[in-house]
Design a protein around this motif. Structure first.
Motif, PDB file in Angstrom:
ATOM      1  N   ASP A  91      -1.039   9.598 -19.741  1.00 48.94           N
ATOM      2  CA  ASP A  91      -2.128   9.033 -20.544  1.00 48.94           C
ATOM      3  C   ASP A  91      -2.152   7.499 -20.555  1.00 48.94           C
ATOM      4  OD1 ASP A  91       0.142   8.806 -22.124  1.00 48.94           O
ATOM      5  OD2 ASP A  91      -0.836   9.473 -23.954  1.00 48.94           O
ATOM      6  N   ALA A  92      -1.180   6.870 -19.910  1.00 52.31           N
ATOM      7  CA  ALA A  92      -1.160   5.416 -19.792  1.00 52.31           C
ATOM      8  C   ALA A  92      -1.423   4.961 -18.352  1.00 52.31           C
ATOM      9  CB  ALA A  92       0.179   4.861 -20.273  1.00 52.31           C
ATOM     10  N   ALA A  93      -1.716   5.908 -17.464  1.00 51.64           N
ATOM     11  CA  ALA A  93      -1.866   5.599 -16.044  1.00 51.64           C
ATOM     12  C   ALA A  93      -3.179   4.886 -15.739  1.00 51.64           C
ATOM     13  CB  ALA A  93      -1.768   6.883 -15.224  1.00 51.64           C
ATOM     14  N   ALA A 111       5.449   8.168 -12.248  1.00 52.52           N
ATOM     15  CA  ALA A 111       6.398   9.051 -12.927  1.00 52.52           C
ATOM     16  C   ALA A 111       7.815   8.486 -12.832  1.00 52.52           C
ATOM     17  CB  ALA A 111       6.331  10.454 -12.331  1.00 52.52           C
ATOM     18  N   LEU A 112       8.194   8.035 -11.647  1.00 48.92           N
ATOM     19  CA  LEU A 112       9.519   7.458 -11.444  1.00 48.92           C
ATOM     20  C   LEU A 112       9.722   6.219 -12.319  1.00 48.92           C
ATOM     21  CD1 LEU A 112      12.185   7.413  -9.761  1.00 48.92           C
ATOM     22  CD2 LEU A 112      10.980   5.933  -8.156  1.00 48.92           C
ATOM     23  N   ALA A 113       8.665   5.428 -12.487  1.00 51.10           N
ATOM     24  CA  ALA A 113       8.755   4.192 -13.270  1.00 51.10           C
ATOM     25  C   ALA A 113       8.698   4.429 -14.771  1.00 51.10           C
ATOM     26  CB  ALA A 113       7.625   3.246 -12.854  1.00 51.10           C
ATOM     27  N   GLY A 114       8.357   5.644 -15.228  1.00 49.43           N
ATOM     28  CA  GLY A 114       8.315   5.933 -16.654  1.00 49.43           C
ATOM     29  C   GLY A 114       6.955   5.737 -17.296  1.00 49.43           C
ATOM     30  N   ILE A 115       5.898   5.751 -16.494  1.00 46.35           N
ATOM     31  CA  ILE A 115       4.544   5.619 -17.034  1.00 46.35           C
ATOM     32  C   ILE A 115       4.002   7.010 -17.355  1.00 46.35           C
ATOM     33  CG2 ILE A 115       2.168   4.898 -16.522  1.00 46.35           C
ATOM     34  CD1 ILE A 115       4.110   2.567 -16.940  1.00 46.35           C
ATOM     35  N   GLN A 137       7.093   2.404 -24.163  1.00 49.47           N
ATOM     36  CA  GLN A 137       8.509   2.495 -24.518  1.00 49.47           C
ATOM     37  C   GLN A 137       9.253   3.394 -23.535  1.00 49.47           C
ATOM     38  OE1 GLN A 137       9.842   0.602 -26.775  1.00 49.47           O
ATOM     39  NE2 GLN A 137       7.941  -0.141 -27.670  1.00 49.47           N
ATOM     40  N   ARG A 138      10.546   3.315 -23.551  1.00 55.02           N
ATOM     41  CA  ARG A 138      11.371   4.115 -22.631  1.00 55.02           C
ATOM     42  C   ARG A 138      11.271   5.610 -22.889  1.00 55.02           C
ATOM     43  NH1 ARG A 138      16.400  -0.116 -22.524  1.00 55.02           N
ATOM     44  NH2 ARG A 138      15.334  -1.621 -21.174  1.00 55.02           N
ATOM     45  N   ASP A 139      10.903   6.002 -24.106  1.00 53.59           N
ATOM     46  CA  ASP A 139      10.748   7.431 -24.402  1.00 53.59           C
ATOM     47  C   ASP A 139       9.339   7.936 -24.064  1.00 53.59           C
ATOM     48  OD1 ASP A 139       9.161   6.404 -26.432  1.00 53.59           O
ATOM     49  OD2 ASP A 139      10.324   7.285 -28.070  1.00 53.59           O
ATOM     50  N   GLY A 140       8.501   7.077 -23.477  1.00 55.86           N
ATOM     51  CA  GLY A 140       7.142   7.458 -23.101  1.00 55.86           C
ATOM     52  C   GLY A 140       6.108   7.189 -24.164  1.00 55.86           C
ATOM     53  N   SER A 141       6.525   6.817 -25.351  1.00 58.21           N
ATOM     54  CA  SER A 141       5.547   6.503 -26.408  1.00 58.21           C
ATOM     55  C   SER A 141       4.922   5.138 -26.127  1.00 58.21           C
ATOM     56  CB  SER A 141       6.222   6.516 -27.778  1.00 58.21           C
ATOM     57  OG  SER A 141       7.195   5.486 -27.872  1.00 58.21           O
ATOM     58  N   THR A 142       3.775   4.903 -26.749  1.00 57.94           N
ATOM     59  CA  THR A 142       3.079   3.631 -26.561  1.00 57.94           C
ATOM     60  C   THR A 142       2.639   3.080 -27.916  1.00 57.94           C
ATOM     61  OG1 THR A 142       0.926   4.709 -26.283  1.00 57.94           O
ATOM     62  CG2 THR A 142       2.209   4.279 -24.269  1.00 57.94           C
ATOM     63  N   SER A 143       2.429   1.776 -27.944  1.00 56.58           N
ATOM     64  CA  SER A 143       1.859   1.113 -29.112  1.00 56.58           C
ATOM     65  C   SER A 143       0.962  -0.007 -28.601  1.00 56.58           C
ATOM     66  CB  SER A 143       2.960   0.561 -30.022  1.00 56.58           C
ATOM     67  OG  SER A 143       3.771  -0.366 -29.316  1.00 56.58           O
ATOM     68  N   VAL A 144       0.023  -0.419 -29.433  1.00 54.31           N
ATOM     69  CA  VAL A 144      -0.884  -1.490 -29.032  1.00 54.31           C
ATOM     70  C   VAL A 144      -0.112  -2.803 -28.980  1.00 54.31           C
ATOM     71  CG1 VAL A 144      -2.960  -2.795 -29.641  1.00 54.31           C
ATOM     72  CG2 VAL A 144      -2.899  -0.312 -29.979  1.00 54.31           C
ATOM     73  N   TYR A 145      -0.179  -3.474 -27.841  1.00 60.89           N
ATOM     74  CA  TYR A 145       0.486  -4.755 -27.613  1.00 60.89           C
ATOM     75  C   TYR A 145      -0.495  -5.914 -27.778  1.00 60.89           C
ATOM     76  CZ  TYR A 145       3.760  -7.993 -25.328  1.00 60.89           C
ATOM     77  OH  TYR A 145       4.626  -9.012 -25.060  1.00 60.89           O
ATOM     78  N   ALA A 146      -1.734  -5.680 -27.351  1.00 59.45           N
ATOM     79  CA  ALA A 146      -2.764  -6.713 -27.474  1.00 59.45           C
ATOM     80  C   ALA A 146      -4.134  -6.054 -27.468  1.00 59.45           C
ATOM     81  CB  ALA A 146      -2.664  -7.718 -26.338  1.00 59.45           C
ATOM     82  N   ARG A 147      -5.059  -6.670 -28.186  1.00 62.02           N
ATOM     83  CA  ARG A 147      -6.466  -6.222 -28.189  1.00 62.02           C
ATOM     84  C   ARG A 147      -7.302  -7.324 -27.552  1.00 62.02           C
ATOM     85  NH1 ARG A 147      -4.576  -3.656 -32.911  1.00 62.02           N
ATOM     86  NH2 ARG A 147      -5.178  -1.454 -32.954  1.00 62.02           N
ATOM     87  N   HIS A 148      -8.197  -6.909 -26.696  1.00 63.06           N
ATOM     88  CA  HIS A 148      -9.056  -7.880 -26.002  1.00 63.06           C
ATOM     89  C   HIS A 148     -10.505  -7.504 -26.208  1.00 63.06           C
ATOM     90  CE1 HIS A 148      -5.562  -9.506 -23.870  1.00 63.06           C
ATOM     91  NE2 HIS A 148      -5.168  -8.266 -23.788  1.00 63.06           N
ATOM     92  N   ASP A 175       0.840  -1.196   0.000  1.00 61.85           N
ATOM     93  CA  ASP A 175       0.000   0.000   0.000  1.00 61.85           C
ATOM     94  C   ASP A 175       0.872   1.242   0.000  1.00 61.85           C
ATOM     95  OD1 ASP A 175      -2.293  -1.532   0.082  1.00 61.85           O
ATOM     96  OD2 ASP A 175      -2.527  -1.370   2.259  1.00 61.85           O
ATOM     97  N   THR A 176       0.453   2.249  -0.761  1.00 64.14           N
ATOM     98  CA  THR A 176       1.171   3.518  -0.804  1.00 64.14           C
ATOM     99  C   THR A 176       0.190   4.647  -1.071  1.00 64.14           C
ATOM    100  OG1 THR A 176       2.955   4.773  -1.864  1.00 64.14           O
ATOM    101  CG2 THR A 176       1.720   3.258  -3.267  1.00 64.14           C
ATOM    102  N   GLU A 177       0.543   5.823  -0.611  1.00 62.76           N
ATOM    103  CA  GLU A 177      -0.256   7.020  -0.877  1.00 62.76           C
ATOM    104  C   GLU A 177       0.346   7.841  -2.018  1.00 62.76           C
ATOM    105  OE1 GLU A 177      -3.138   7.586   0.512  1.00 62.76           O
ATOM    106  OE2 GLU A 177      -3.018   5.971   1.989  1.00 62.76           O
ATOM    107  N   ASP A 178       1.488   7.420  -2.549  1.00 66.36           N
ATOM    108  CA  ASP A 178       2.206   8.200  -3.564  1.00 66.36           C
ATOM    109  C   ASP A 178       2.265   7.467  -4.900  1.00 66.36           C
ATOM    110  OD1 ASP A 178       3.677  10.274  -4.700  1.00 66.36           O
ATOM    111  OD2 ASP A 178       5.591   9.423  -4.069  1.00 66.36           O
ATOM    112  N   LEU A 179       1.123   7.007  -5.382  1.00 64.11           N
ATOM    113  CA  LEU A 179       1.118   6.260  -6.646  1.00 64.11           C
ATOM    114  C   LEU A 179       1.546   7.108  -7.834  1.00 64.11           C
ATOM    115  CD1 LEU A 179      -2.040   4.044  -6.199  1.00 64.11           C
ATOM    116  CD2 LEU A 179       0.284   3.251  -6.603  1.00 64.11           C
ATOM    117  N   TYR A 180       1.137   8.360  -7.879  1.00 62.27           N
ATOM    118  CA  TYR A 180       1.485   9.178  -9.042  1.00 62.27           C
ATOM    119  C   TYR A 180       2.982   9.451  -9.102  1.00 62.27           C
ATOM    120  CZ  TYR A 180      -3.393   9.520 -10.123  1.00 62.27           C
ATOM    121  OH  TYR A 180      -4.671   9.189 -10.460  1.00 62.27           O
ATOM    122  N   GLY A 181       3.600   9.652  -7.961  1.00 62.57           N
ATOM    123  CA  GLY A 181       5.051   9.813  -7.931  1.00 62.57           C
ATOM    124  C   GLY A 181       5.757   8.555  -8.398  1.00 62.57           C
ATOM    125  N   MET A 182       5.215   7.405  -8.000  1.00 60.43           N
ATOM    126  CA  MET A 182       5.800   6.129  -8.405  1.00 60.43           C
ATOM    127  C   MET A 182       5.659   5.913  -9.903  1.00 60.43           C
ATOM    128  SD  MET A 182       4.579   3.638  -5.362  1.00 60.43           S
ATOM    129  CE  MET A 182       5.270   2.247  -6.216  1.00 60.43           C
TER     130      MET A 182
END
Length: 153
Positions: A78-80, A71-75, A142-153, A62-69
């Motif tokens: 718009d992908a949160a 950002a630190l993790a590179g999410i 991606q590491r630069d913050g870009s995203t692509s579709v990995y799977a469709r469900h 459990d944590t109260e600082d999810l948004y900081g985490m």
């Protein structure tokens, strides 16, 4: 003097991202996944249970600082989603299906990890009645913050 709780949690996430790839070489039947979540979020617990049911060794923090985490993790914002997990050095954001996580661990792309942005009502752990089978996508972050579709469900 101990660090404040949110800072300790962010440091734990950073340490997990650095150390997890080394630990992954140890033989284990169940991939270890650490889920960082709000103490009041019920769907995060349901997703953690879903991952356990699908063969993952889940630890919840459990944590109260999810948004900081995030950002630190590179999410990127718009992908949160509601929870952030770490498995084998990859970040798993939100209600990602177990089969997508397994595929990620097999393919080992050079990426931050996977995300199911927001909280799609038909995604694992949400299971909102009336939305069964509603489409959603898993994104590769991606590491630069870009995203692509990995799977469709």
């Amino acid at each position: 003097m101990p660090l404040p709780r949110p800072r300790r949690t962010a440091l734990a996430l950073a340490a997990g991202l650095l150390i997890a790839p080394l630990a992954a070489h140890a033989e284990s039947a169940a991939p270890a996944i650490e889920v960082y979540k709000s103490p009041s979020c019920g769907c995060c617990v349901v997703w953690a249970d879903y991952m356990r049911d699908n063969g993952f060794a889940v630890t919840e923090t459990d944590t109260e600082d999810l948004y900081g985490m995030k950002a630190l993790a590179g999410i990127p914002d718009d992908a949160a989603s509601c929870h952030t997990a770490v498995v084998d050095g990859y970040v798993i954001e939100g209600h990602v299906p177990a089969e997508d996580v397994r595929r990620l661990l097999e393919e080992k792309p050079q990426a931050v990890g996977l995300s199911v942005p927001g909280m799609p009502p038909s995604s694992p752990g949400m299971d909102v009645p009336g939305y069964e089978g509603a489409p959603f996508e898993t994104l590769l972050v991606q590491r630069d913050g870009s995203t692509s579709v990995y799977a469709r469900h």
